[in-house]
Design an enzyme around this catalytic site. Structure first.
Site, PDB file in Angstrom:
ATOM      1  N   CYS A  74      -4.549  -1.347  -1.924  1.00 53.32           N
ATOM      2  CA  CYS A  74      -4.652  -0.077  -2.200  1.00 53.32           C
ATOM      3  C   CYS A  74      -5.636   0.226  -3.393  1.00 53.32           C
ATOM      4  O   CYS A  74      -5.364  -0.260  -4.565  1.00 53.32           O
ATOM      5  CB  CYS A  74      -3.448   0.736  -2.408  1.00 53.32           C
ATOM      6  SG  CYS A  74      -3.282   2.404  -2.770  1.00 53.32           S
ATOM      7  N   ASN A  75      -6.674   0.960  -3.269  1.00 51.89           N
ATOM      8  CA  ASN A  75      -7.595   0.908  -4.479  1.00 51.89           C
ATOM      9  C   ASN A  75      -6.999   1.915  -5.215  1.00 51.89           C
ATOM     10  O   ASN A  75      -7.202   1.840  -6.512  1.00 51.89           O
ATOM     11  CB  ASN A  75      -8.892   1.581  -3.689  1.00 51.89           C
ATOM     12  CG  ASN A  75      -9.926   0.890  -3.056  1.00 51.89           C
ATOM     13  OD1 ASN A  75     -10.912   0.255  -3.275  1.00 51.89           O
ATOM     14  ND2 ASN A  75      -9.429   0.687  -1.460  1.00 51.89           N
ATOM     15  N   THR A  76      -6.368   2.950  -4.820  1.00 46.95           N
ATOM     16  CA  THR A  76      -5.967   4.126  -5.858  1.00 46.95           C
ATOM     17  C   THR A  76      -4.933   3.368  -6.849  1.00 46.95           C
ATOM     18  O   THR A  76      -4.918   3.604  -8.077  1.00 46.95           O
ATOM     19  CB  THR A  76      -5.178   5.059  -5.236  1.00 46.95           C
ATOM     20  OG1 THR A  76      -5.915   5.370  -3.892  1.00 46.95           O
ATOM     21  CG2 THR A  76      -4.984   6.427  -5.842  1.00 46.95           C
ATOM     22  N   GLY A 121      -3.429   9.542  -3.792  1.00 50.50           N
ATOM     23  CA  GLY A 121      -4.696   9.818  -4.166  1.00 50.50           C
ATOM     24  C   GLY A 121      -4.660  10.918  -5.153  1.00 50.50           C
ATOM     25  O   GLY A 121      -5.535  11.269  -6.330  1.00 50.50           O
ATOM     26  N   ASP A 176       0.771  -1.197   0.034  1.00 46.78           N
ATOM     27  CA  ASP A 176      -0.026  -0.037  -0.241  1.00 46.78           C
ATOM     28  C   ASP A 176       0.915   1.277   0.029  1.00 46.78           C
ATOM     29  O   ASP A 176       2.151   0.944   0.120  1.00 46.78           O
ATOM     30  CB  ASP A 176      -0.909   0.022   1.312  1.00 46.78           C
ATOM     31  CG  ASP A 176      -2.048   1.272   1.291  1.00 46.78           C
ATOM     32  OD1 ASP A 176      -2.276   1.663   0.221  1.00 46.78           O
ATOM     33  OD2 ASP A 176      -2.058   1.436   2.443  1.00 46.78           O
ATOM     34  N   SER A 177       0.148   2.354  -0.084  1.00 46.24           N
ATOM     35  CA  SER A 177       0.963   3.525  -0.179  1.00 46.24           C
ATOM     36  C   SER A 177       1.484   4.083   1.341  1.00 46.24           C
ATOM     37  O   SER A 177       2.190   4.931   1.439  1.00 46.24           O
ATOM     38  CB  SER A 177       0.350   4.786  -0.747  1.00 46.24           C
ATOM     39  OG  SER A 177      -1.019   4.984   0.036  1.00 46.24           O
ATOM     40  N   CYS A 206     -11.119   3.146   0.053  1.00 46.50           N
ATOM     41  CA  CYS A 206      -9.636   3.439   0.484  1.00 46.50           C
ATOM     42  C   CYS A 206      -9.217   2.562   1.365  1.00 46.50           C
ATOM     43  O   CYS A 206     -10.178   2.731   2.562  1.00 46.50           O
ATOM     44  CB  CYS A 206      -9.292   4.950   0.724  1.00 46.50           C
ATOM     45  SG  CYS A 206      -7.651   5.245   1.206  1.00 46.50           S
ATOM     46  N   THR A 207      -8.165   1.644   1.601  1.00 48.98           N
ATOM     47  CA  THR A 207      -7.968   0.811   2.666  1.00 48.98           C
ATOM     48  C   THR A 207      -7.635   1.733   4.106  1.00 48.98           C
ATOM     49  O   THR A 207      -7.669   1.069   5.139  1.00 48.98           O
ATOM     50  CB  THR A 207      -6.758  -0.220   2.349  1.00 48.98           C
ATOM     51  OG1 THR A 207      -5.701   0.645   1.633  1.00 48.98           O
ATOM     52  CG2 THR A 207      -7.188  -1.016   1.085  1.00 48.98           C
ATOM     53  N   HIS A 208      -7.220   2.820   3.912  1.00 49.84           N
ATOM     54  CA  HIS A 208      -7.063   3.448   4.984  1.00 49.84           C
ATOM     55  C   HIS A 208      -8.208   3.744   5.883  1.00 49.84           C
ATOM     56  O   HIS A 208      -8.199   3.942   7.107  1.00 49.84           O
ATOM     57  CB  HIS A 208      -6.399   5.060   4.553  1.00 49.84           C
ATOM     58  CG  HIS A 208      -5.007   5.113   4.386  1.00 49.84           C
ATOM     59  ND1 HIS A 208      -4.459   4.345   3.194  1.00 49.84           N
ATOM     60  CD2 HIS A 208      -4.007   5.518   5.009  1.00 49.84           C
ATOM     61  CE1 HIS A 208      -3.081   4.401   3.249  1.00 49.84           C
ATOM     62  NE2 HIS A 208      -2.754   5.075   4.456  1.00 49.84           N
TER      63      HIS A 208
HETATM   64  N1  DGL Z   1      -4.804   3.238   0.774  1.00 47.69           N
HETATM   65  C1  DGL Z   1      -4.825   3.819  -0.347  1.00 47.69           C
HETATM   66  C2  DGL Z   1      -6.319   3.207  -0.921  1.00 47.69           C
HETATM   67  O1  DGL Z   1      -6.886   2.200  -0.886  1.00 47.69           O
HETATM   68  C3  DGL Z   1      -4.612   5.201  -0.854  1.00 47.69           C
HETATM   69  C4  DGL Z   1      -4.078   6.355   0.186  1.00 47.69           C
HETATM   70  C5  DGL Z   1      -3.433   7.262  -0.569  1.00 47.69           C
HETATM   71  O2  DGL Z   1      -2.281   7.335  -0.646  1.00 47.69           O
HETATM   72  O3  DGL Z   1      -3.932   8.433  -1.007  1.00 47.69           O
HETATM   73  O4  DGL Z   1      -6.722   3.914  -2.068  1.00 47.69           O
END
Ligand code: DGL
Length: 277
Positions: free
Chosen positions: A75-77, A44, A11-12, A190-192
């Site tokens: 990470c979705n992004t 993002g 992930d990021s 977003c996984t966060h």
């Molecule tokens: N956790 C990431 C996601 O699922 C992105 C967070 C980011 O780096 O902006 O999209």
């Protein structure tokens, strides 16, 4: 089982821990490497070509250095843009992605009003539009691209306080009312965001279902590992669970404590930041 699989979770930042935690429940004996591209955070707001290039380059290095048996892009992004490139480049390596849980939201909503809360990148992707067209054409879908929530989740995991007003400002656009109906499901795209879900529930304009796809992603990963390596089995020395950060920075004490709660030990570059290349 003759080979204990090594799973790379990427992930990021720390959002992928929400996916990692679910996979570990199903595969407690696998070996894990968690990689946070904190040097590139947040994803993002990256432009698509640059993000593809960055993730491909990091994957080259991670695969060469660690030889994972499976990679979870938590990470979705990144998933909504990089997955096809990864699969073409490494056709024999299984990649599990994380994409907005629009299908389950569209199945569960009663009011037919759902919101998708993600990064600006994720909500702008064609991939997301296609999921809506395919699975939620019968729903009114509100896309909410938050510039700040992933950063708030990072702060939270570093033991810092995030104000209620700041969170409310980011989630408020998810709550819509139209002709006596109102939003009843919000996709955490977003996984966060699941890291902050208790705050979201407390601060929500009204109760909604917050849809976190992590358990479904974990089931998918577990299924693929079963197919390739057999069911999860104990035996031998305990498998390692290591976290690495692309910045090479030493984690703060609160972050190290958070990682330890996830059973992760951090490996970092002990070279002073000023001397790192
Ligand atoms: N956790 C990431 C996601 O699922 C992105 C967070 C980011 O780096 O902006 O999209």
């Amino acid at each position: 089982m003759t080979h204990r699989p090594k799973v790379l979770i990427f992930d990021s930042g720390l959002g992928g821990l929400t996916v990692f935690a679910e996979i570990v429940k199903l595969r407690p004996h696998a070996e894990y490497l968690y990689c946070a591209d904190d040097a590139g955070f947040p994803y993002g707001s990256w432009k698509e070509p640059e993000l593809i290039e960055r993730v491909m380059k990091l994957m080259e290095e991670l695969i060469a250095d660690h030889a994972p048996d499976m990679i979870v892009i938590a990470c979705n992004t990144a998933s909504t843009i990089v997955l096809p490139y990864l699969r073409v480049h490494w056709p024999t390596l299984p990649f599990v992605g994380t994409v907005p849980a629009i299908k389950p939201a569209a199945e569960r909503t009663r009011s037919k009003m759902i919101s998708v809360l993600g990064t600006p990148g994720t909500v702008a992707r064609d991939y997301t539009q296609n999921l809506i067209a395919q699975f939620a054409a019968h729903c009114s879908v509100t896309l909410v691209g938050s510039k700040r929530l992933a950063g708030f989740a990072e702060s939270y995991m570093h033991g810092e306080r995030v104000s209620d007003a700041d969170i409310v400002a980011e989630i408020a656009p998810c709550f819509k009312e139209e002709g006596g109906r109102r939003t009843d499901a919000v996709v955490l795209a977003c996984t966060h965001y699941p890291l902050l879900v208790d705050e979201f529930k407390r601060l929500a304009a009204w109760p909604v279902e917050w849809i976190d796809p992590a358990p479904a992603i974990a089931r998918r990963a577990d299924h693929l590992l079963d197919e390739r390596f057999g069911v999860d089995a104990a035996g031998g020395a305990p498998a390692s669970r290591v976290a690495i950060f692309t910045s090479g920075a030493c984690p703060s004490a609160p972050l190290a404590a958070t990682l330890a709660r996830y059973g992760l030990v951090c490996e970092f570059d002990s070279t002073p930041a000023s001397e790192r290349a």
